[in-house]
Design a protein around this motif. Sequence first.
Motif, PDB file in Angstrom:
ATOM      1  N   ALA A  65       0.842  -1.400   0.109  1.00 28.21           N
ATOM      2  CA  ALA A  65       0.023   0.213  -0.232  1.00 28.21           C
ATOM      3  C   ALA A  65       1.053   0.990   0.046  1.00 28.21           C
ATOM      4  O   ALA A  65      -0.014   2.108   0.198  1.00 28.21           O
ATOM      5  CB  ALA A  65      -0.775   0.028   1.029  1.00 28.21           C
ATOM      6  N   SER A  66       2.808   0.941  -0.137  1.00 32.14           N
ATOM      7  CA  SER A  66       3.066   2.246  -0.040  1.00 32.14           C
ATOM      8  C   SER A  66       2.943   3.446  -1.467  1.00 32.14           C
ATOM      9  O   SER A  66       2.840   2.530  -2.153  1.00 32.14           O
ATOM     10  CB  SER A  66       4.433   1.486   0.443  1.00 32.14           C
ATOM     11  OG  SER A  66       5.317   3.168   0.021  1.00 32.14           O
ATOM     12  N   LEU A 112      -6.083  -7.933  -2.589  1.00 34.69           N
ATOM     13  CA  LEU A 112      -6.837  -7.488  -3.319  1.00 34.69           C
ATOM     14  C   LEU A 112      -7.070  -6.735  -4.430  1.00 34.69           C
ATOM     15  O   LEU A 112      -7.254  -6.335  -5.621  1.00 34.69           O
ATOM     16  CB  LEU A 112      -8.636  -9.082  -3.676  1.00 34.69           C
ATOM     17  CG  LEU A 112      -7.941  -9.843  -4.003  1.00 34.69           C
ATOM     18  CD1 LEU A 112      -9.032 -10.836  -3.791  1.00 34.69           C
ATOM     19  CD2 LEU A 112      -7.057 -10.323  -4.796  1.00 34.69           C
ATOM     20  N   ASP A 113      -7.643  -5.790  -3.115  1.00 31.77           N
ATOM     21  CA  ASP A 113      -7.655  -4.219  -3.758  1.00 31.77           C
ATOM     22  C   ASP A 113      -7.349  -3.420  -4.169  1.00 31.77           C
ATOM     23  O   ASP A 113      -6.307  -2.716  -4.836  1.00 31.77           O
ATOM     24  CB  ASP A 113      -7.851  -3.457  -1.936  1.00 31.77           C
ATOM     25  CG  ASP A 113     -10.041  -4.131  -1.999  1.00 31.77           C
ATOM     26  OD1 ASP A 113     -10.701  -4.445  -2.847  1.00 31.77           O
ATOM     27  OD2 ASP A 113     -10.067  -2.764  -0.781  1.00 31.77           O
ATOM     28  N   GLN A 114      -5.536  -3.945  -3.272  1.00 33.18           N
ATOM     29  CA  GLN A 114      -4.500  -3.077  -3.524  1.00 33.18           C
ATOM     30  C   GLN A 114      -3.345  -3.526  -5.224  1.00 33.18           C
ATOM     31  O   GLN A 114      -3.184  -2.546  -5.671  1.00 33.18           O
ATOM     32  CB  GLN A 114      -2.783  -3.588  -3.036  1.00 33.18           C
ATOM     33  CG  GLN A 114      -1.936  -2.499  -2.794  1.00 33.18           C
ATOM     34  CD  GLN A 114      -1.517  -1.015  -2.728  1.00 33.18           C
ATOM     35  OE1 GLN A 114      -2.830  -0.308  -2.256  1.00 33.18           O
ATOM     36  NE2 GLN A 114      -1.952  -0.183  -3.434  1.00 33.18           N
ATOM     37  N   ALA A 115      -4.011  -4.964  -5.051  1.00 30.95           N
ATOM     38  CA  ALA A 115      -3.746  -5.589  -7.103  1.00 30.95           C
ATOM     39  C   ALA A 115      -3.896  -5.310  -7.383  1.00 30.95           C
ATOM     40  O   ALA A 115      -3.144  -4.167  -8.401  1.00 30.95           O
ATOM     41  CB  ALA A 115      -3.657  -7.015  -6.474  1.00 30.95           C
ATOM     42  N   HIS A 116      -5.633  -5.191  -7.475  1.00 35.58           N
ATOM     43  CA  HIS A 116      -6.667  -4.673  -8.554  1.00 35.58           C
ATOM     44  C   HIS A 116      -6.140  -2.847  -9.064  1.00 35.58           C
ATOM     45  O   HIS A 116      -5.172  -2.831  -9.987  1.00 35.58           O
ATOM     46  CB  HIS A 116      -7.582  -4.507  -8.081  1.00 35.58           C
ATOM     47  CG  HIS A 116      -8.263  -4.198  -8.895  1.00 35.58           C
ATOM     48  ND1 HIS A 116      -8.666  -2.999  -9.546  1.00 35.58           N
ATOM     49  CD2 HIS A 116      -9.531  -4.328  -9.806  1.00 35.58           C
ATOM     50  CE1 HIS A 116      -9.973  -2.581 -10.719  1.00 35.58           C
ATOM     51  NE2 HIS A 116     -10.413  -4.379 -10.696  1.00 35.58           N
ATOM     52  N   THR A 128      -2.826  -1.529  -8.660  1.00 30.51           N
ATOM     53  CA  THR A 128      -1.402  -2.248  -9.251  1.00 30.51           C
ATOM     54  C   THR A 128      -1.730  -2.370 -10.152  1.00 30.51           C
ATOM     55  O   THR A 128      -0.823  -1.820 -11.414  1.00 30.51           O
ATOM     56  CB  THR A 128      -0.386  -2.846  -8.869  1.00 30.51           C
ATOM     57  OG1 THR A 128      -0.366  -2.179  -6.729  1.00 30.51           O
ATOM     58  CG2 THR A 128       0.703  -3.097  -8.898  1.00 30.51           C
ATOM     59  N   LEU A 129      -2.789  -3.100 -11.145  1.00 30.90           N
ATOM     60  CA  LEU A 129      -2.724  -4.595 -12.121  1.00 30.90           C
ATOM     61  C   LEU A 129      -3.218  -3.386 -13.262  1.00 30.90           C
ATOM     62  O   LEU A 129      -3.460  -2.981 -14.398  1.00 30.90           O
ATOM     63  CB  LEU A 129      -3.367  -5.135 -11.891  1.00 30.90           C
ATOM     64  CG  LEU A 129      -2.600  -6.638 -11.259  1.00 30.90           C
ATOM     65  CD1 LEU A 129      -3.849  -7.983 -10.869  1.00 30.90           C
ATOM     66  CD2 LEU A 129      -1.466  -7.007 -12.716  1.00 30.90           C
ATOM     67  N   LEU A 187       5.585  -3.836 -11.877  1.00 32.39           N
ATOM     68  CA  LEU A 187       4.524  -4.022 -10.243  1.00 32.39           C
ATOM     69  C   LEU A 187       4.333  -4.513 -10.889  1.00 32.39           C
ATOM     70  O   LEU A 187       3.588  -5.213 -10.208  1.00 32.39           O
ATOM     71  CB  LEU A 187       4.584  -2.220  -9.666  1.00 32.39           C
ATOM     72  CG  LEU A 187       5.583  -1.533  -8.639  1.00 32.39           C
ATOM     73  CD1 LEU A 187       4.337  -0.192  -8.665  1.00 32.39           C
ATOM     74  CD2 LEU A 187       5.319  -2.727  -7.337  1.00 32.39           C
ATOM     75  N   LYS A 188       3.267  -4.903 -11.173  1.00 34.49           N
ATOM     76  CA  LYS A 188       2.177  -5.449 -12.445  1.00 34.49           C
ATOM     77  C   LYS A 188       2.625  -6.322 -12.698  1.00 34.49           C
ATOM     78  O   LYS A 188       1.889  -7.863 -12.052  1.00 34.49           O
ATOM     79  CB  LYS A 188       2.407  -4.662 -13.762  1.00 34.49           C
ATOM     80  CG  LYS A 188       1.127  -3.449 -13.622  1.00 34.49           C
ATOM     81  CD  LYS A 188       0.904  -2.615 -14.814  1.00 34.49           C
ATOM     82  CE  LYS A 188      -0.449  -3.200 -16.021  1.00 34.49           C
ATOM     83  NZ  LYS A 188      -0.340  -3.050 -17.162  1.00 34.49           N
TER      84      LYS A 188
END
Length: 204
Positions: free
Chosen positions: A125-126, A158-162, A164-165, A172-173
């Motif tokens: 989350a940084s 999953l929120d953070q991954a979403h 980032t993606l 990062l992706k």
Amino acid sequence: MNEQIHEKLKEIKQSFRLMMNGVASHSMREKWVAYKINWGVPIPDLQKMAAEYGKDYELAIELWKEEIRECQVLATLIMPAEKMDEDLVEVWMERLRTQEMAEMLAFNLLQHLDFAPALAYKWIASDRDMYQLCGYQLLARLFARGMEPNERGINEFLDQAHTTLEGNNLPLKHAAYNCVLSFCELGDEFDVIAQKALADLNIL
């Protein structure tokens, strides 16, 4: 630095010159792997060297300070995990410059810390790319070892991954995607949750 550590450090740095792999070093420079000095020594050779020196807190501290790829890889291999506290982790993170070293740090050392999960969730989350990268690498290792997150952890991840993606940062992706795959491998239930959460991205 005491004399014994100073001598060991000197000996190690000299040995890198003998083990230098010019082709690998050049290849890494071509791929924008930026180190002040990079001898291109293969990881298996560094692992053998680490086994010879054994765990050594003081030596690891000095090796990590060097802006040399091989010194930093060796530092991640010989630092005793039980002596790595949160303050020291933060000091090391400040010197983290490359994707390769983020992987080495997570794989060789950080995954073995008692507080590794808390670090991973904080870092993904940084707003600092290198912290995020290391966070995803670390979380992927923890998932691969069978660490199942609770409901809050699942939602945070999953929120953070979403986010980032959806972004444009390719390293990062890539790290986030690999982390999602490790999450899915925890079991069918986790796979279904990830598929639903990331359905709009069409990546799974």
